[in-house]
Write a protein that holds these residues in place. Structure first.
Motif, PDB file in Angstrom:
ATOM      1  N   LEU A   1       0.938  -1.251  -0.005  1.00 28.61           N
ATOM      2  CA  LEU A   1       0.057   0.048  -0.068  1.00 28.61           C
ATOM      3  C   LEU A   1       0.778   1.344  -0.039  1.00 28.61           C
ATOM      4  O   LEU A   1       1.750   1.421   0.747  1.00 28.61           O
ATOM      5  CB  LEU A   1      -0.762  -0.003   1.144  1.00 28.61           C
ATOM      6  CG  LEU A   1      -2.108   0.925   1.191  1.00 28.61           C
ATOM      7  CD1 LEU A   1      -2.977   0.700   0.042  1.00 28.61           C
ATOM      8  CD2 LEU A   1      -2.969   0.982   2.372  1.00 28.61           C
ATOM      9  N   ARG A   2       0.596   2.065  -0.858  1.00 24.45           N
ATOM     10  CA  ARG A   2       1.368   3.438  -1.018  1.00 24.45           C
ATOM     11  C   ARG A   2       0.449   4.513  -0.758  1.00 24.45           C
ATOM     12  O   ARG A   2       0.898   5.621  -0.435  1.00 24.45           O
ATOM     13  CB  ARG A   2       1.830   3.473  -2.382  1.00 24.45           C
ATOM     14  CG  ARG A   2       3.229   2.634  -2.676  1.00 24.45           C
ATOM     15  CD  ARG A   2       3.629   2.258  -3.875  1.00 24.45           C
ATOM     16  NE  ARG A   2       4.797   1.721  -4.312  1.00 24.45           N
ATOM     17  CZ  ARG A   2       5.069   0.277  -3.993  1.00 24.45           C
ATOM     18  NH1 ARG A   2       4.275  -0.462  -3.357  1.00 24.45           N
ATOM     19  NH2 ARG A   2       6.342  -0.023  -3.916  1.00 24.45           N
ATOM     20  N   VAL A   3      -0.720   4.652  -1.198  1.00 26.04           N
ATOM     21  CA  VAL A   3      -1.801   5.480  -1.000  1.00 26.04           C
ATOM     22  C   VAL A   3      -2.879   5.195  -0.242  1.00 26.04           C
ATOM     23  O   VAL A   3      -3.607   4.428  -0.537  1.00 26.04           O
ATOM     24  CB  VAL A   3      -2.090   6.171  -2.327  1.00 26.04           C
ATOM     25  CG1 VAL A   3      -2.774   7.472  -2.209  1.00 26.04           C
ATOM     26  CG2 VAL A   3      -0.767   6.645  -3.019  1.00 26.04           C
ATOM     27  N   ILE A   4      -3.243   6.034   0.894  1.00 28.32           N
ATOM     28  CA  ILE A   4      -4.402   6.085   1.449  1.00 28.32           C
ATOM     29  C   ILE A   4      -5.156   7.458   1.634  1.00 28.32           C
ATOM     30  O   ILE A   4      -4.559   8.161   2.091  1.00 28.32           O
ATOM     31  CB  ILE A   4      -4.133   5.669   3.080  1.00 28.32           C
ATOM     32  CG1 ILE A   4      -3.655   4.194   3.297  1.00 28.32           C
ATOM     33  CG2 ILE A   4      -5.506   5.600   3.749  1.00 28.32           C
ATOM     34  CD1 ILE A   4      -3.228   3.698   4.706  1.00 28.32           C
ATOM     35  N   ASP A   5      -6.402   7.646   1.070  1.00 27.52           N
ATOM     36  CA  ASP A   5      -7.168   8.612   0.892  1.00 27.52           C
ATOM     37  C   ASP A   5      -8.438   8.588   1.269  1.00 27.52           C
ATOM     38  O   ASP A   5      -9.370   7.985   0.931  1.00 27.52           O
ATOM     39  CB  ASP A   5      -6.824   9.447  -0.399  1.00 27.52           C
ATOM     40  CG  ASP A   5      -7.782  10.784  -0.509  1.00 27.52           C
ATOM     41  OD1 ASP A   5      -8.264  11.185   0.743  1.00 27.52           O
ATOM     42  OD2 ASP A   5      -7.685  11.452  -1.642  1.00 27.52           O
ATOM     43  N   LEU A   6      -8.586   9.097   2.695  1.00 30.08           N
ATOM     44  CA  LEU A   6     -10.023   8.725   3.427  1.00 30.08           C
ATOM     45  C   LEU A   6     -10.425  10.322   3.655  1.00 30.08           C
ATOM     46  O   LEU A   6     -11.379  10.367   4.559  1.00 30.08           O
ATOM     47  CB  LEU A   6      -9.744   8.062   4.875  1.00 30.08           C
ATOM     48  CG  LEU A   6      -9.200   6.660   4.535  1.00 30.08           C
ATOM     49  CD1 LEU A   6      -8.951   6.026   6.013  1.00 30.08           C
ATOM     50  CD2 LEU A   6      -9.870   5.732   3.933  1.00 30.08           C
ATOM     51  N   SER A   7     -10.110  11.368   2.982  1.00 23.05           N
ATOM     52  CA  SER A   7     -10.349  12.444   3.190  1.00 23.05           C
ATOM     53  C   SER A   7     -12.040  12.685   2.753  1.00 23.05           C
ATOM     54  O   SER A   7     -12.554  12.147   2.226  1.00 23.05           O
ATOM     55  CB  SER A   7      -9.635  13.456   2.306  1.00 23.05           C
ATOM     56  OG  SER A   7      -9.642  13.468   1.027  1.00 23.05           O
ATOM     57  N   GLY A   8     -12.662  13.891   3.512  1.00 25.87           N
ATOM     58  CA  GLY A   8     -14.041  14.176   3.046  1.00 25.87           C
ATOM     59  C   GLY A   8     -15.021  13.241   3.310  1.00 25.87           C
ATOM     60  O   GLY A   8     -16.251  12.888   2.690  1.00 25.87           O
ATOM     61  N   ASN A   9     -14.907  12.588   4.963  1.00 29.72           N
ATOM     62  CA  ASN A   9     -15.895  11.695   4.968  1.00 29.72           C
ATOM     63  C   ASN A   9     -16.424  12.258   6.667  1.00 29.72           C
ATOM     64  O   ASN A   9     -16.206  13.379   6.845  1.00 29.72           O
ATOM     65  CB  ASN A   9     -15.195  10.332   5.198  1.00 29.72           C
ATOM     66  CG  ASN A   9     -15.211   9.615   3.877  1.00 29.72           C
ATOM     67  OD1 ASN A   9     -16.428   9.186   3.327  1.00 29.72           O
ATOM     68  ND2 ASN A   9     -14.163   9.568   3.185  1.00 29.72           N
ATOM     69  N   SER A  10     -16.774  11.348   7.232  1.00 31.77           N
ATOM     70  CA  SER A  10     -17.249  11.772   8.838  1.00 31.77           C
ATOM     71  C   SER A  10     -16.715  10.717   9.631  1.00 31.77           C
ATOM     72  O   SER A  10     -17.203  10.413  10.718  1.00 31.77           O
ATOM     73  CB  SER A  10     -18.857  11.755   8.891  1.00 31.77           C
ATOM     74  OG  SER A  10     -19.242  12.519   8.159  1.00 31.77           O
ATOM     75  N   LEU A  11     -15.371  10.223   9.502  1.00 32.48           N
ATOM     76  CA  LEU A  11     -14.772   9.368  10.323  1.00 32.48           C
ATOM     77  C   LEU A  11     -14.384  10.059  11.361  1.00 32.48           C
ATOM     78  O   LEU A  11     -14.066  11.132  11.549  1.00 32.48           O
ATOM     79  CB  LEU A  11     -13.435   8.950   9.715  1.00 32.48           C
ATOM     80  CG  LEU A  11     -13.985   8.127   8.396  1.00 32.48           C
ATOM     81  CD1 LEU A  11     -12.518   7.736   7.433  1.00 32.48           C
ATOM     82  CD2 LEU A  11     -14.546   6.821   8.594  1.00 32.48           C
ATOM     83  N   SER A  12     -14.311   9.199  12.621  1.00 34.00           N
ATOM     84  CA  SER A  12     -13.919   9.861  13.892  1.00 34.00           C
ATOM     85  C   SER A  12     -13.318   9.091  14.833  1.00 34.00           C
ATOM     86  O   SER A  12     -12.935   7.938  14.414  1.00 34.00           O
ATOM     87  CB  SER A  12     -15.539  10.184  14.646  1.00 34.00           C
ATOM     88  OG  SER A  12     -16.051   9.083  14.845  1.00 34.00           O
ATOM     89  N   GLY A  13     -13.304   9.763  16.212  1.00 35.92           N
ATOM     90  CA  GLY A  13     -12.235   8.891  17.147  1.00 35.92           C
ATOM     91  C   GLY A  13     -10.832   9.076  16.957  1.00 35.92           C
ATOM     92  O   GLY A  13     -10.209   9.867  16.116  1.00 35.92           O
ATOM     93  N   GLU A  14      -9.997   8.503  17.789  1.00 32.52           N
ATOM     94  CA  GLU A  14      -8.682   8.498  18.001  1.00 32.52           C
ATOM     95  C   GLU A  14      -8.080   7.404  16.780  1.00 32.52           C
ATOM     96  O   GLU A  14      -8.666   6.496  16.520  1.00 32.52           O
ATOM     97  CB  GLU A  14      -8.019   8.111  19.315  1.00 32.52           C
ATOM     98  CG  GLU A  14      -8.608   9.145  20.245  1.00 32.52           C
ATOM     99  CD  GLU A  14      -7.802   8.880  21.514  1.00 32.52           C
ATOM    100  OE1 GLU A  14      -6.700   8.133  21.776  1.00 32.52           O
ATOM    101  OE2 GLU A  14      -7.961   9.642  22.632  1.00 32.52           O
ATOM    102  N   VAL A  15      -6.770   7.993  16.040  1.00 32.07           N
ATOM    103  CA  VAL A  15      -6.253   7.079  15.279  1.00 32.07           C
ATOM    104  C   VAL A  15      -5.178   6.482  15.995  1.00 32.07           C
ATOM    105  O   VAL A  15      -4.164   6.870  16.851  1.00 32.07           O
ATOM    106  CB  VAL A  15      -5.530   7.901  14.255  1.00 32.07           C
ATOM    107  CG1 VAL A  15      -4.723   7.117  13.159  1.00 32.07           C
ATOM    108  CG2 VAL A  15      -6.692   8.897  13.266  1.00 32.07           C
ATOM    109  N   SER A  16      -5.118   4.815  15.997  1.00 33.95           N
ATOM    110  CA  SER A  16      -4.398   4.018  16.913  1.00 33.95           C
ATOM    111  C   SER A  16      -2.998   4.023  16.385  1.00 33.95           C
ATOM    112  O   SER A  16      -2.670   4.394  15.170  1.00 33.95           O
ATOM    113  CB  SER A  16      -4.926   2.552  16.800  1.00 33.95           C
ATOM    114  OG  SER A  16      -3.932   1.951  17.421  1.00 33.95           O
ATOM    115  N   GLU A  17      -2.002   4.135  17.407  1.00 29.22           N
ATOM    116  CA  GLU A  17      -0.579   4.130  16.908  1.00 29.22           C
ATOM    117  C   GLU A  17      -0.232   2.991  16.149  1.00 29.22           C
ATOM    118  O   GLU A  17       0.624   3.002  15.225  1.00 29.22           O
ATOM    119  CB  GLU A  17       0.199   3.650  18.228  1.00 29.22           C
ATOM    120  CG  GLU A  17       0.206   5.049  19.138  1.00 29.22           C
ATOM    121  CD  GLU A  17       1.158   5.991  18.803  1.00 29.22           C
ATOM    122  OE1 GLU A  17       2.116   5.809  17.867  1.00 29.22           O
ATOM    123  OE2 GLU A  17       1.084   7.351  19.317  1.00 29.22           O
TER     124      GLU A  17
END
Length: 735
Positions: A128-144
């Motif tokens: 995996l080289r590119v992750i784009d999750l922009s422009g949503n309603s995702l929430s919470g903390e991003v795990s280490e």
């Protein structure tokens, strides 16, 4: 009973052997429906109200048959390498199915309505080289754990979500990252120090969060950095030295924080930097004399700080400067005469300081659009800055605000020489005499028809003529007088469609502010853009006043974002051309005339093509073919032509003495012969990065494919352009 237990043991052993066999089969042939299974499991966790994923069939042996929407495969391995579902209106949660896609290189789920958090295992996919999750309603903390194994990751975008908590410290260990965008979330705490030393990073955007702390030392390691923004956070302390070692920096935005101290002296090394915003902080001291060494600056915003002293004379060396904002400081003295050399300056704001004297004559001899010097009151009085304007012919000045000063003397009739003036504010001074009638309100006594006189006409198109006027409140607007024939006749239908268009908002779209309807007169009222059309800048400019490469790229990217937004809103433009791309006073592009086809009683392609016949060269070939459905891909074609027009500076169709040159054919032929660089506008005089210009032209050619299905979506175009500006390994696919 013993026989029963014995039979049970045999049964359980058979089940165990069967499971073992399945694992063995999977190990021997890992491609056995892994991609299909993973995608179907992912699909089961989300809602697809528009049926975009209807082509995903669990009975297919492979997801690589070409029918699975949003899925791309490697033709050699027959494995899924890209999942791009941008703007599909998907909702629900991102489940674990995607983890089975072990050959996945790019995952883009941008601009949907996805909720929940991020699965910690998502970034552990080896390729995996590119992750784009922009422009949503995702929430919470991003795990280490999300970034604990990220060796191949090049681009991460979690922008415009609702993430909270700290930025994972493991992100700083992703040494191959070229682009990070965590903007517009609710991240808090300090930025992990290792993020500030990622040597491969080209773009870092942490703006619009709740981040605290200071920028640490060591940023000089970011040798590849092109763009950094930490605007609108709660960062504090002095900005350390180190940015000056990032010689490729083009944009720095530290605005609206609580930084203090002086501007680091090594900024002067950033000769390629075109944009600096330090607005809304607590910087102090004088504006440094060395600022004049940053000759690439186009925007310099130091507003709302604690700067003191005089405006340095070296500002006159910034000959590319377009916007200068020193408002809200403690500056004294007057504007230096050397600024007469800033011939591209459009906006000058020195309001709310303690400056004195009168405005120098160069202000009125320049091409400035806005001059704001209000609230510079000191003891004593100043002579009127308007006293010597009788001999001047000022054509461009639109806003002149001299309010809350100590100017004295008569307001002379020479103010009438400001032929483009829309807003004049002389309040709270000691001026006398009448305001010349040329600057007063226009005559509204004849109703709406009085607005539409020939002298105010800005242009004409298939849907009608456009006029500029100033409303009673001094607000300047552009009014399109629609051609009544072939348009929706009833007021109800007209208002319903126009109100839909009025709800479309985007920073790169011309805003529809209102409308007027009678059976004989139908008007659309738009915001007025002082920069004029892109066509004018490309084909009617004179001398050295032409668009730089950076300005052209920004126009291309802004236009692409506008079209992507329209398509996401199920609106096809139908009429993309350089006269419908307008520039504001800062040079930002805005697409106009969108959605007017909705005012036609029916989308008849003959009527439609007659309305846009002026767009010769931009029209997609499917307009001439009755059997091919017209979709948003016709906009992609027009955009591709526009891209080539911007890069080459040539019209889509050029009529020579004994020949007709079609731009697409010319560029395609030059590319095949290996001389595509010769097509780039010679007015740039070689001042462009070939690693950007050539891929942009290739993208333009891809967009002008004769087959609609071969053209990319505008969302994909935006992603490609952002990769061209901030390259990562994802660019290999474009090449």
């Amino acid at each position: 009973m013993q026989a029963l237990f014995s039979s049970m043991r045999v049964f359980l052993r058979l089940v165990w052997l069967l499971e073992l066999l399945c694992v063995a089969v999977t190990a021997v042939n890992p491609s056995l429906n892994d991609d299909v299974l993973g995608l179907i499991v992912f699909k089961a966790d989300i809602r697809d109200p528009k049926g975009k994923l209807a082509s995903w069939n669990e009975d297919d042996e492979s997801a690589c048959g070409g029918s699975w929407v949003g899925v791309k495969c490697n033709p050699r391995s027959n494995r899924v390498v890209e999942v791009n579902l941008d703007g599909f209106s998907l909702s629900g949660r991102i489940g674990r199915g995607l983890q089975r896609l072990q050959f996945l290189r790019k995952l883009s789920l941008a601009n949907n309505n996805l909720t929940g958090g991020i699965n910690p295992n998502i970034a552990r996919i080896d390729n995996l080289r590119v992750i784009d999750l922009s422009g949503n309603s995702l929430s919470g903390e991003v795990s280490e754990d999300v970034f604990r194994q990220c060796g191949s990751l090049r681009t991460v975008s979690l922008a415009r979500n609702r993430f909270s908590g700290s930025i994972p410290s493991t992100l700083g260990a992703c040494s191959a990252l070229a682009a990070i965008d965590l903007s517009n979330n609710q991240f808090s705490g300090s930025v992990p120090s290792r993020v500030w030393s990622l040597s491969a990073l080209r773009s870092l955007d942490l703006s619009d969060n709740l981040l605290e702390g200071e920028i640490p030392k060591g940023i000089e390691a970011m040798k590849n950095l092109r763009s950094v923004s930490v605007a609108r956070n709660r960062l504090t302390g002095n900005v350390p030295y180190g940015f000056g070692s990032c010689l490729l920096l083009r944009s720095i935005d530290l605005g609206d924080n609580s930084f203090s101290g002086s501007i680091p002296g090594d900024f002067k090394e950033l000769t390629l930097c075109g944009y600096i915003s330090l607005r809304g902080n607590a910087f102090s001291g004088g504006v440094p004399q060395w600022i004049g060494e940053m000759r690439g600056l186009e925007t310099l915003d130091l507003s709302n700080n604690g700067f003191t002293g005089q405006v340095p004379s070296s500002i006159g060396n910034l000959q590319s400067l377009k916007m200068l904002n020193f408002s809200g400081n403690g500056l004294t003295g007057s504007l230096p005469e050397s600024m007469a050399n800033c011939t591209k300056l459009l906006v000058l704001d020195v309001s709310r300081n303690s400056m004195s004297g009168w405005l120098p004559l160069w202000v009125f001899k320049s091409d400035l659009d806005k001059v704001l010097v209000s609230e510079n009151v000191q003891s004593g009085s100043k002579k009127s800055p308007l006293f010597a304007m009788a001999e001047l012919a000022v054509q461009s000045l639109q806003v002149l605000d001299l309010s809350h000063n100590a100017f004295s003397g008569e307001i002379t009739s020479a103010v009438g020489g400001l032929s483009s003036l829309q807003v004049l504010n002389l309040a709270n001074n000691s001026l006398g005499g009448p305001i010349p009638p040329a600057v007063g309100e226009p005559d509204f006594s004849s109703g709406a028809h009085a607005l539409l006189n020939k002298d105010c006409e800005l242009g004409r198109g298939g849907f009608g003529a456009v006029y500029q006027t100033v409303l009673r409140d001094g607000h300047s607007v552009a009014i399109k007088k629609l051609t009544v024939s072939s348009l929706v006749k009833s007021q109800e239908d007209f208002e319903r469609e126009v109100k839909k268009l009025g709800k479309i908002r985007h920073q790169n779209l011309v805003e529809l502010e209102g409308y007027y309807w009678t059976p004989s007169l139908q008007l659309l009222i738009y915001e007025y853009l002082s920069g004029g059309s892109l066509y004018k800048h490309l084909h009617e400019g004179s001398g050295g006043n032409f668009l730089s490469w950076n300005e052209r790229f920004n126009v291309i990217l802004g236009t692409a974002k506008a079209l992507a937004h329209l398509h996401h809103s199920n609106i096809i433009h139908y009429n993309i051309k350089s006269t419908n791309v307008l520039l504001d006073s800062y040079g930002e592009p805005k697409v106009g005339d969108f959605g007017l086809a909705r005012l036609l009683p029916m989308l008849d392609r003959y009527v439609l093509s007659s309305k846009i016949q002026s767009a010769l060269g931009y029209m997609a070939p499917e307009f001439a073919c009755k059997t091919v459905k017209i979709t948003e891909k016709c906009d992609v074609y027009g955009f591709g032509v526009l891209v080539l027009e911007i890069v080459t500076g040539k019209r889509p169709v050029e009529y020579m003495e004994d020949d007709v040159v079609v731009l697409c054919d010319m560029v395609r032929g030059a590319l095949e012969e290996g001389r595509v660089e010769e097509c780039i506008d010679e007015r740039l005089q070689g001042k462009f990065p070939a690693e950007e210009a050539i891929p942009v032209m290739k993208l333009g050619l891809i967009c002008t494919s004769q087959v609609p299905s071969n053209r990319p979506d505008m969302g994909e175009v935006v992603n490609i352009l952002e990769l061209i500006r901030c390259p990562s390994e994802g660019q290999e696919e474009l090449a």
